[in-house]
Structures are given as C-alpha cells and as structure tokens.
Design an enzyme around this catalytic site. Structure first.
Site, PDB file in Angstrom:
ATOM      1  N   GLY A  27       0.801  -1.228   0.000  1.00 59.14           N
ATOM      2  CA  GLY A  27       0.000   0.000   0.000  1.00 59.14           C
ATOM      3  C   GLY A  27       0.829   1.272   0.000  1.00 59.14           C
ATOM      4  O   GLY A  27       2.014   1.254  -0.333  1.00 59.14           O
ATOM      5  N   GLY A  32       5.050   3.647  -8.893  1.00 62.00           N
ATOM      6  CA  GLY A  32       5.664   2.322  -9.020  1.00 62.00           C
ATOM      7  C   GLY A  32       4.619   1.230  -8.864  1.00 62.00           C
ATOM      8  O   GLY A  32       4.503   0.321  -9.703  1.00 62.00           O
ATOM      9  N   HIS A  33       3.826   1.326  -7.790  1.00 59.55           N
ATOM     10  CA  HIS A  33       2.754   0.343  -7.590  1.00 59.55           C
ATOM     11  C   HIS A  33       1.750   0.402  -8.743  1.00 59.55           C
ATOM     12  O   HIS A  33       1.312  -0.621  -9.262  1.00 59.55           O
ATOM     13  CB  HIS A  33       1.982   0.642  -6.296  1.00 59.55           C
ATOM     14  CG  HIS A  33       2.806   0.582  -5.053  1.00 59.55           C
ATOM     15  ND1 HIS A  33       3.106   1.693  -4.309  1.00 59.55           N
ATOM     16  CD2 HIS A  33       3.380  -0.466  -4.413  1.00 59.55           C
ATOM     17  CE1 HIS A  33       3.824   1.337  -3.264  1.00 59.55           C
ATOM     18  NE2 HIS A  33       4.014   0.034  -3.307  1.00 59.55           N
ATOM     19  N   GLN A  61       7.915  -9.134   7.684  1.00 62.27           N
ATOM     20  CA  GLN A  61       9.091  -8.786   6.880  1.00 62.27           C
ATOM     21  C   GLN A  61       9.799  -7.541   7.370  1.00 62.27           C
ATOM     22  O   GLN A  61      10.755  -7.085   6.764  1.00 62.27           O
ATOM     23  CB  GLN A  61       8.716  -8.667   5.399  1.00 62.27           C
ATOM     24  CG  GLN A  61       7.889  -7.454   5.032  1.00 62.27           C
ATOM     25  CD  GLN A  61       7.403  -7.549   3.593  1.00 62.27           C
ATOM     26  OE1 GLN A  61       6.565  -8.391   3.260  1.00 62.27           O
ATOM     27  NE2 GLN A  61       7.942  -6.714   2.711  1.00 62.27           N
ATOM     28  N   GLY A 148       8.079  -5.555  -8.796  1.00 58.17           N
ATOM     29  CA  GLY A 148       8.884  -4.460  -9.342  1.00 58.17           C
ATOM     30  C   GLY A 148      10.377  -4.744  -9.257  1.00 58.17           C
ATOM     31  O   GLY A 148      10.878  -5.233  -8.236  1.00 58.17           O
ATOM     32  N   GLU A 149      11.076  -4.399 -10.337  1.00 52.43           N
ATOM     33  CA  GLU A 149      12.537  -4.564 -10.353  1.00 52.43           C
ATOM     34  C   GLU A 149      13.236  -3.679  -9.334  1.00 52.43           C
ATOM     35  O   GLU A 149      14.399  -3.902  -9.018  1.00 52.43           O
ATOM     36  CB  GLU A 149      13.087  -4.229 -11.757  1.00 52.43           C
ATOM     37  CG  GLU A 149      12.771  -5.282 -12.787  1.00 52.43           C
ATOM     38  CD  GLU A 149      13.405  -4.973 -14.129  1.00 52.43           C
ATOM     39  OE1 GLU A 149      13.936  -3.852 -14.301  1.00 52.43           O
ATOM     40  OE2 GLU A 149      13.354  -5.839 -15.005  1.00 52.43           O
ATOM     41  N   ASP A 151      12.955  -3.770  -6.348  1.00 50.49           N
ATOM     42  CA  ASP A 151      13.402  -4.702  -5.307  1.00 50.49           C
ATOM     43  C   ASP A 151      13.989  -5.935  -5.997  1.00 50.49           C
ATOM     44  O   ASP A 151      13.381  -7.002  -6.016  1.00 50.49           O
ATOM     45  CB  ASP A 151      12.231  -5.047  -4.391  1.00 50.49           C
ATOM     46  CG  ASP A 151      11.676  -3.807  -3.715  1.00 50.49           C
ATOM     47  OD1 ASP A 151      12.327  -3.283  -2.812  1.00 50.49           O
ATOM     48  OD2 ASP A 151      10.601  -3.323  -4.138  1.00 50.49           O
ATOM     49  N   VAL A 177      10.052   2.511 -11.596  1.00 48.49           N
ATOM     50  CA  VAL A 177       9.516   3.832 -11.928  1.00 48.49           C
ATOM     51  C   VAL A 177      10.247   4.856 -11.061  1.00 48.49           C
ATOM     52  O   VAL A 177      10.393   4.668  -9.848  1.00 48.49           O
ATOM     53  CB  VAL A 177       7.997   3.893 -11.682  1.00 48.49           C
ATOM     54  CG1 VAL A 177       7.457   5.284 -11.991  1.00 48.49           C
ATOM     55  CG2 VAL A 177       7.287   2.848 -12.532  1.00 48.49           C
TER      56      VAL A 177
HETATM   57  P1  AMP Z   1       5.835  -2.578  -1.636  1.00 44.54           P
HETATM   58  O1  AMP Z   1       4.470  -2.028  -1.390  1.00 44.54           O
HETATM   59  O2  AMP Z   1       6.941  -1.624  -1.350  1.00 44.54           O
HETATM   60  O3  AMP Z   1       6.040  -3.952  -1.046  1.00 44.54           O
HETATM   61  O4  AMP Z   1       5.907  -2.785  -3.205  1.00 44.54           O
HETATM   62  C1  AMP Z   1       4.945  -3.571  -3.885  1.00 44.54           C
HETATM   63  C2  AMP Z   1       5.467  -3.901  -5.255  1.00 44.54           C
HETATM   64  O5  AMP Z   1       5.717  -2.690  -5.956  1.00 44.54           O
HETATM   65  C3  AMP Z   1       6.799  -4.665  -5.201  1.00 44.54           C
HETATM   66  O6  AMP Z   1       6.800  -5.667  -6.216  1.00 44.54           O
HETATM   67  C4  AMP Z   1       7.810  -3.591  -5.490  1.00 44.54           C
HETATM   68  O7  AMP Z   1       8.997  -4.069  -6.075  1.00 44.54           O
HETATM   69  C5  AMP Z   1       7.039  -2.714  -6.468  1.00 44.54           C
HETATM   70  N1  AMP Z   1       7.604  -1.375  -6.501  1.00 44.54           N
HETATM   71  C6  AMP Z   1       7.889  -0.568  -5.443  1.00 44.54           C
HETATM   72  N2  AMP Z   1       8.460   0.583  -5.867  1.00 44.54           N
HETATM   73  C7  AMP Z   1       8.539   0.483  -7.224  1.00 44.54           C
HETATM   74  C8  AMP Z   1       9.036   1.351  -8.248  1.00 44.54           C
HETATM   75  N3  AMP Z   1       9.551   2.536  -7.975  1.00 44.54           N
HETATM   76  N4  AMP Z   1       8.957   0.933  -9.519  1.00 44.54           N
HETATM   77  C9  AMP Z   1       8.428  -0.287  -9.835  1.00 44.54           C
HETATM   78  N5  AMP Z   1       7.938  -1.137  -8.909  1.00 44.54           N
HETATM   79  C10 AMP Z   1       7.995  -0.761  -7.626  1.00 44.54           C
END
Ligand code: AMP
Length: 283
Positions: A27, A32-33, A61, A148-149, A151, A177
């Site tokens: 969330g 990116g999300h 985590q 997302g790449e 991570d 992104v």
């Molecule tokens: P998180 O909510 O941070 O666990 O992210 C959820 C998904 O969004 C994960 O697969 C992340 O790798 C991806 N994600 C987070 N930031 C970015 C970004 N800047 N660009 C692309 N994907 C992202």
C-alpha cells in the site's frame, strides 16, 4: 472493484475467473505500484482474467519495529487509486486474518540468495516476504504475479521460490519507476525531509556511475568503494553496500561481463533507500 477483507471473500472474488493476475503490495501507492497494476490491467484487456491487488503491511518482513510503526498507510487513497487503475479486486486483510496464530508456524526459508545484501542487513526479512507471498499465491492461485525490479533481490528470491516449490505461476518483473530526478519511487521517500529529498537521487547516480565505469575498465571493487565514499560525502549517513552482482544469483561479480547488476543500499536521515541498475555490457 470488490474489496475483500477475509481470505474466504478473496477466494470468492476470483473463484470464477478464467485467469487471475495478482499484484502484491504493502500500500501507500505511488506510480511504481500503479505501473504494476496498469500492466496487469493491460494483460487482462489483452487476454482476459481478473486483476487482484493485495494491500497488506506484512509485519513478518519488518526486522525493525520502528520501521513498521512509521510505515505510511492511507487505505482510502489506495482504494481510490486501485479502482481508478482498473483493478477488479482489492484484498485488504488484517494481520489476524493473515496470521491467525499470531505468527506463521510454517515459513518459507529462501536459501543462499537471501544470505547477502538485504538479507544480511535485515535478518528474517526474506523469510517474511517469501512466506507472505506463498500465502497470497495459495489464497489467489494466480496465473500471473507482478513484482517491481526496484526490489531486485526480492524478485530473485520469489523466482527461486516459484521454481523450487513448483508454483505454476508466471512472474512478470516490471521496470523501476523513477521521479524526474532519477530517485526510485518508494513509499519510504515520503519520510525524507526537503533537504534529504534533494540529496536522495545521488544513490541512483552513484549506481549508474559504477555501471559505466566498470564497463569502461575500472576494477569493480574500487568503483564500488568510490561510489560509497561519494555518497557519504554527499550527506548519506551510512552506506550498507554498493556491489556489482550476477543478476540471477546475486553473487558478487568477479569480472565484468553480461548479466550483471549494480545494487546499492544507503541511509539518508534515517531513511533507508535501495536501488539497482543494469550493467549494460555488450560483448
Ligand atoms: P511494496 O508495497 O513496497 O512492497 O511494493 C509492492 C510492489 O511494488 C513490489 O513488487 C515492489 O517491487 C514494487 N515497486 C515498489 N516501488 C517500485 C518502483 N519505484 N517501480 C516499480 N515497482 C515498484
């Protein structure tokens, strides 16, 4: 868009779908999300199915309780954005719904790939990630899952889990992104002060610098050491690592060649930033 808060409702919401496209998140949505959700929606438009987004700040985590406490949350905004992007289902479970026994009694333990970098700095982090992703995979039985790449190590941990445990799931890894100045979008960026926000893109620039200089012949170790020193000089409080690694195994690269990635993690005013770029090496 259906909002499901229980496992039963989540399963019901996708029960009749011919294909399930899953986007796991914690969330506090940013572009990116949303790019992952939009990619899933485009895939649905092309080939059908149901796009399910999950929104769960997974305590398992977080190795640092202060980080969990400070993690940004805005469910109302996330619901609106997921719907605007065209998601069909948003799963928003409570912690008790996901961990009815307080914590997972059975866990997924990634092996060697999780021993370095993020895994070393954040003990237990990848066990928490792999376990919750495995649970989400079992809840939704997706055909495709989007990550997302940004991570990169997480992508590889999940790819190994899917392969090793024979999940019949196609993984789509989507490009990072960035803000206009290059900073990788992250929910944690909201915690940067104005001054820190101006300094933050230095991490991306440093990784790009390493990628360029090693392809031009600089020794990997000295390129990484120089980049870390530059970051410290530019105001980062600490640099956990800057490294050139095999993009699949995450093992440190001994020499320059195809299939490498520069990865880095550094802390700015107590906010930990991670990023990675490819080493564009052509033989
Ligand atoms: P998180 O909510 O941070 O666990 O992210 C959820 C998904 O969004 C994960 O697969 C992340 O790798 C991806 N994600 C987070 N930031 C970015 C970004 N800047 N660009 C692309 N994907 C992202």
């Amino acid at each position: 868009m259906v909002i499901a808060r229980t496992v039963i409702d989540a399963r019901d919401a996708v029960a009749h779908a011919n294909r399930v496209l899953l986007v796991p998140t914690m969330g506090a949505f940013h572009e990116g999300h949303l790019s992952l959700i939009r990619t899933a929606v485009a895939d649905r438009k092309a080939e059908g199915g149901v796009v399910a987004v999950t929104l769960f700040v997974n305590p398992a985590q977080f190795n640092d309780p202060r980080d969990l406490e400070a993690y940004p949350r805005d469910e109302g905004r996330d619901i609106r954005l997921a719907e605007e992007c065209g998601a069909d289902v948003l799963f928003v479970p409570t912690v008790a719904e996901i961990y009815p026994h307080g914590e997972a009694r059975t866990t997924v333990v990634p092996a060697r790939i999780a021993s370095r970098w993020e895994g070393e700095r954040r003990p237990g982090h990848f066990v928490g990630v792999a376990t919750v992703v495995a649970k989400l995979f079992h809840i939704f039985l997706p055909d495709v899952a989007y990550f997302g790449e940004k991570d990169w190590q997480q992508c590889r941990v999940i790819a190994e889990m899917v392969e090793d445990l024979n999940f019949p799931i196609w993984l789509r890894f989507c490009p990072t992104v960035r803000e206009e100045d290059g900073l990788a979008m992250s929910s944690r960026n909201a915690r940067l002060s104005k001054v820190a926000r101006l300094k933050a893109p230095a991490l991306y620039r440093a990784l790009l610098g390493v990628a360029r200089s090693v392809t031009e012949g600089e020794v990997i170790d000295s390129a990484c050491r120089d980049a870390a020193e530059v970051l410290l000089r530019q105001g980062f409080g600490s640099v956990d690592y800057v490294a050139v690694v095999d993009e699949v195994t995450l093992e440190p690269a001994a020499s320059v060649g195809p299939g490498l990635r520069v990865i880095g993690a550094a802390t700015l005013e107590g906010v930990r930033l991670i990023d990675n770029v490819s080493v564009d090496y052509s033989v």
